[in-house]
Design a protein around this motif. Structure first.
Motif, PDB file in Angstrom:
ATOM      1  N   CYS A  16      33.145  33.981 -19.144  1.00 29.57           N
ATOM      2  CA  CYS A  16      32.730  32.402 -20.572  1.00 29.57           C
ATOM      3  C   CYS A  16      32.454  30.656 -18.850  1.00 29.57           C
ATOM      4  CB  CYS A  16      33.663  32.132 -21.410  1.00 29.57           C
ATOM      5  SG  CYS A  16      33.446  33.470 -22.776  1.00 29.57           S
ATOM      6  N   SER A  17      33.570  31.080 -18.621  1.00 29.24           N
ATOM      7  CA  SER A  17      33.010  29.496 -17.293  1.00 29.24           C
ATOM      8  C   SER A  17      32.444  30.082 -16.205  1.00 29.24           C
ATOM      9  CB  SER A  17      34.687  29.833 -16.642  1.00 29.24           C
ATOM     10  OG  SER A  17      35.190  29.063 -17.702  1.00 29.24           O
ATOM     11  N   SER A  18      32.116  31.213 -16.141  1.00 31.90           N
ATOM     12  CA  SER A  18      30.589  31.684 -15.662  1.00 31.90           C
ATOM     13  C   SER A  18      29.261  31.150 -15.740  1.00 31.90           C
ATOM     14  CB  SER A  18      30.690  33.209 -14.931  1.00 31.90           C
ATOM     15  OG  SER A  18      29.958  33.468 -14.423  1.00 31.90           O
ATOM     16  N   ILE A  19      28.998  31.411 -17.123  1.00 31.40           N
ATOM     17  CA  ILE A  19      28.008  31.562 -17.274  1.00 31.40           C
ATOM     18  C   ILE A  19      27.653  30.247 -18.077  1.00 31.40           C
ATOM     19  CG2 ILE A  19      27.125  31.659 -19.732  1.00 31.40           C
ATOM     20  CD1 ILE A  19      28.431  34.238 -20.263  1.00 31.40           C
ATOM     21  N   ILE A  20      28.669  29.299 -18.058  1.00 38.30           N
ATOM     22  CA  ILE A  20      28.655  28.058 -18.529  1.00 38.30           C
ATOM     23  C   ILE A  20      27.897  26.470 -17.454  1.00 38.30           C
ATOM     24  CG2 ILE A  20      30.198  25.712 -18.861  1.00 38.30           C
ATOM     25  CD1 ILE A  20      31.500  27.298 -20.458  1.00 38.30           C
ATOM     26  N   SER A  21      28.588  27.502 -15.966  1.00 38.45           N
ATOM     27  CA  SER A  21      28.543  26.803 -14.594  1.00 38.45           C
ATOM     28  C   SER A  21      27.212  27.342 -14.453  1.00 38.45           C
ATOM     29  CB  SER A  21      30.075  27.943 -13.684  1.00 38.45           C
ATOM     30  OG  SER A  21      31.071  27.605 -14.191  1.00 38.45           O
ATOM     31  N   MET A  22      26.691  28.466 -14.311  1.00 38.42           N
ATOM     32  CA  MET A  22      24.961  28.623 -14.649  1.00 38.42           C
ATOM     33  C   MET A  22      24.069  27.527 -15.317  1.00 38.42           C
ATOM     34  SD  MET A  22      22.713  30.562 -12.366  1.00 38.42           S
ATOM     35  CE  MET A  22      23.962  31.357 -12.026  1.00 38.42           C
ATOM     36  N   LEU A  23      24.795  27.603 -16.054  1.00 39.56           N
ATOM     37  CA  LEU A  23      23.609  27.349 -17.264  1.00 39.56           C
ATOM     38  C   LEU A  23      23.354  24.922 -16.397  1.00 39.56           C
ATOM     39  CD1 LEU A  23      24.832  27.804 -20.626  1.00 39.56           C
ATOM     40  CD2 LEU A  23      22.755  28.193 -19.777  1.00 39.56           C
ATOM     41  N   ILE A  24      24.825  24.531 -16.421  1.00 38.56           N
ATOM     42  CA  ILE A  24      24.787  23.559 -15.211  1.00 38.56           C
ATOM     43  C   ILE A  24      24.405  23.730 -13.840  1.00 38.56           C
ATOM     44  CG2 ILE A  24      26.242  22.162 -13.926  1.00 38.56           C
ATOM     45  CD1 ILE A  24      28.841  22.986 -16.038  1.00 38.56           C
ATOM     46  N   PHE A  25      24.170  24.834 -12.798  1.00 40.70           N
ATOM     47  CA  PHE A  25      23.345  24.957 -12.323  1.00 40.70           C
ATOM     48  C   PHE A  25      21.900  25.020 -12.616  1.00 40.70           C
ATOM     49  CE2 PHE A  25      20.516  28.342  -9.641  1.00 40.70           C
ATOM     50  CZ  PHE A  25      20.247  27.254  -9.128  1.00 40.70           C
ATOM     51  N   SER A  26      21.023  25.873 -13.664  1.00 36.53           N
ATOM     52  CA  SER A  26      19.759  26.038 -14.024  1.00 36.53           C
ATOM     53  C   SER A  26      18.807  24.289 -14.512  1.00 36.53           C
ATOM     54  CB  SER A  26      19.919  26.673 -15.256  1.00 36.53           C
ATOM     55  OG  SER A  26      19.783  28.466 -14.363  1.00 36.53           O
ATOM     56  N   PHE A  27      20.179  23.673 -15.174  1.00 38.88           N
ATOM     57  CA  PHE A  27      19.348  22.433 -15.759  1.00 38.88           C
ATOM     58  C   PHE A  27      20.134  21.696 -15.203  1.00 38.88           C
ATOM     59  CE2 PHE A  27      20.065  25.162 -19.592  1.00 38.88           C
ATOM     60  CZ  PHE A  27      19.549  25.369 -20.207  1.00 38.88           C
ATOM     61  N   PHE A  28      21.015  21.060 -14.198  1.00 38.29           N
ATOM     62  CA  PHE A  28      20.678  20.184 -13.450  1.00 38.29           C
ATOM     63  C   PHE A  28      20.552  20.431 -11.849  1.00 38.29           C
ATOM     64  CE2 PHE A  28      23.663  19.719 -17.475  1.00 38.29           C
ATOM     65  CZ  PHE A  28      23.069  18.024 -17.732  1.00 38.29           C
ATOM     66  N   ASN A  29      20.533  21.276 -11.310  1.00 43.26           N
ATOM     67  CA  ASN A  29      20.373  21.733 -10.181  1.00 43.26           C
ATOM     68  C   ASN A  29      20.997  22.108  -9.450  1.00 43.26           C
ATOM     69  OD1 ASN A  29      18.558  22.769  -8.043  1.00 43.26           O
ATOM     70  ND2 ASN A  29      17.437  20.842  -7.739  1.00 43.26           N
ATOM     71  N   ILE A  30      22.862  21.688  -9.597  1.00 39.72           N
ATOM     72  CA  ILE A  30      23.742  21.482  -9.163  1.00 39.72           C
ATOM     73  C   ILE A  30      24.332  22.905  -8.406  1.00 39.72           C
ATOM     74  CG2 ILE A  30      25.669  20.354  -8.405  1.00 39.72           C
ATOM     75  CD1 ILE A  30      25.316  19.419 -11.494  1.00 39.72           C
ATOM     76  N   ASN A  31      23.891  23.211  -6.673  1.00 36.38           N
ATOM     77  CA  ASN A  31      23.609  24.075  -6.414  1.00 36.38           C
ATOM     78  C   ASN A  31      25.293  25.204  -6.275  1.00 36.38           C
ATOM     79  OD1 ASN A  31      21.015  24.376  -5.701  1.00 36.38           O
ATOM     80  ND2 ASN A  31      21.290  23.156  -3.452  1.00 36.38           N
TER      81      ASN A  31
END
Length: 416
Positions: A224-239
């Motif tokens: 679940c943490s992995s999925i949330i991290s990917m969402l943060i990357f996708s919407f905020f472009n924090i590599n």
């Protein structure tokens, strides 16, 4: 675990999900004969079409059919409106066909196919959530069902946005959104569903007792943490969050593998049947795919990524589903057509409903084919690749034959 007749839907409701799913599995492998290894890439239109055919009309159909049976068992309440399931599989098939043609030739069809899929999944989600509202006490398994369905909902919304982008109707950053779409649907829904259902089905079929759930619970929270991290990357472009997402995902799958090993070590039943063989090959494929994924992140070779994806799709999920079908279909058929005669006349055992020679040939041909295809993809040798597909196709045809045989056995037609 008790299964009440008041909760279980009729077999005629779930049978189309299983049969159509296996038919699609065969079709998806046949389509792979048209792939050119030299130009094979995970963003090719043909690859995207294949992935959606495989995941939507095979994996999702089988999962939805299984959930129609398992949801009332897990929740210990009846479905809110089980007849809604009759509308789901036609919509999934129609949506998949439209999306496949959309990826291959006519992008304008993608939003229509995506809409059909969205409606089908929305029906499933609404029915499931309404059923969950009847539950008085929420446990870990029920929590995973709720969270996995939330992931599915957001994954579908992103899928519609990507379909609109691919058809040229809107413009979005498709590459980043695609990663979140994959994480939400594949890992968020399919992955968490497999994790939670494994805790019900594997101990039941292997008669495993007194084992800790710590590994799978940790795997679930980390995923679940992995999925949330990917969402943060996708919407905020924090590599950095993309790296975190991939790392946590691999750790989660490794912990899940450890949990399965613990259940395996605690098993009472040691019979080496078709289910046991399928599970062993499935989880070995998961382990090898994780090794390939790690190697890909270290060396950046796309062949390793494609080989890892192939193993996790067909080797892990494909064999996991096939093995459970050999358990679930005979049980549902026996329960509906023979259980009422217990104590009144001679009835078959569950194992008597499984065609043993045919299923043994199926697992042999399919496992050999999957292994050879993996070698062909990793080495980029077309002859090895296609020879593996031949073995796998033969195995899957036998799988389809076995499912049809078990699904059509009736009282009075069985020969002892």
């Amino acid at each position: 675990m008790n299964i009440s007749t008041a909760f279980a839907p009729p077999f005629k409701l779930v049978a189309p999900f299983f049969i159509l799913g296996v038919i699609t599995f065969v079709i998806s492998i046949l389509l792979m004969f048209g792939f050119e290894l030299e130009s094979l890439h995970y963003l090719n239109s043909s690859t995207l079409a294949w992935v959606h055919i495989f995941l939507l009309s095979f994996v999702m159909l089988i999962i939805l059919g299984a959930m129609a049976q398992l949801v009332p068992v897990v929740l210990e309440v009846g479905h809110c409106a089980v007849d809604l399931y009759y509308a789901i599989y036609p919509l999934v098939i129609i949506g998949t066909i439209l999306m496949a043609f959309g990826f291959y030739s006519f992008p304008i069809l993608l939003p229509f196919g995506g809409t059909a899929i969205f409606i089908a999944m929305a029906i499933f989600l609404v029915e499931t959530f309404l059923t969950i509202l009847k539950v008085k006490k929420i446990n870990f398994i029920i929590s995973t069902i709720i969270i996995s369905n939330i992931f599915l909902l957001f994954g579908l919304i992103l899928g519609i946005a990507l379909a609109l982008n691919h058809s040229g109707i809107v413009s979005v950053d498709s590459f980043r959104l695609l990663k979140s779409h994959i994480f939400l649907v594949f890992f968020g829904y399919v992955g968490t569903t497999i994790m939670s259902m494994s805790l019900i089905l594997l101990p039941m079929f292997w008669l495993s007792h007194s084992f800790s759930w710590i590994y799978v619970k940790s795997a679930f929270y980390i995923l679940c943490s992995s999925i949330i991290s990917m969402l943060i990357f996708s919407f905020f472009n924090i590599n950095i969050f993309e790296i975190i997402a991939y790392t946590l995902c691999i750790i989660s799958l490794l912990l899940y593998f450890v949990q399965i090993f613990v259940i395996y070590k605690k098993r009472v039943r040691v019979e080496v049947d078709i289910y046991f063989k399928s599970m062993i090959f499935s989880y070995l494929s998961l382990l090898v795919s994780l090794i390939f994924f790690i190697a890909y992140f270290l060396y950046g070779n796309d062949k390793l990524l494609i080989s890892a994806s192939w193993l996790i799709f067909v080797g892990f999920i494909g064999f996991l589903i096939a093995g459970h079908l050999y358990k679930i279909v005979p049980f549902l058929v026996w329960y509906e057509r023979f259980s009422m005669f217990v104590g009144k006349k001679q009835v078959p055992m569950l194992t008597d409903l499984i065609p043993k020679k045919s299923s043994s040939f199926q697992i042999l041909s399919s496992s050999v084919g999957t292994t050879i295809v993996t070698i062909g993809l990793a080495t980029n040798i077309d002859e090895i690749y296609k020879s593996g597909l031949c073995f796998l196709t033969i195995g899957l045809i036998f799988l389809l034959k076995d499912i049809l045989y078990m699904a059509t056995i009736k009282e009075g037609s069985y020969v002892f």
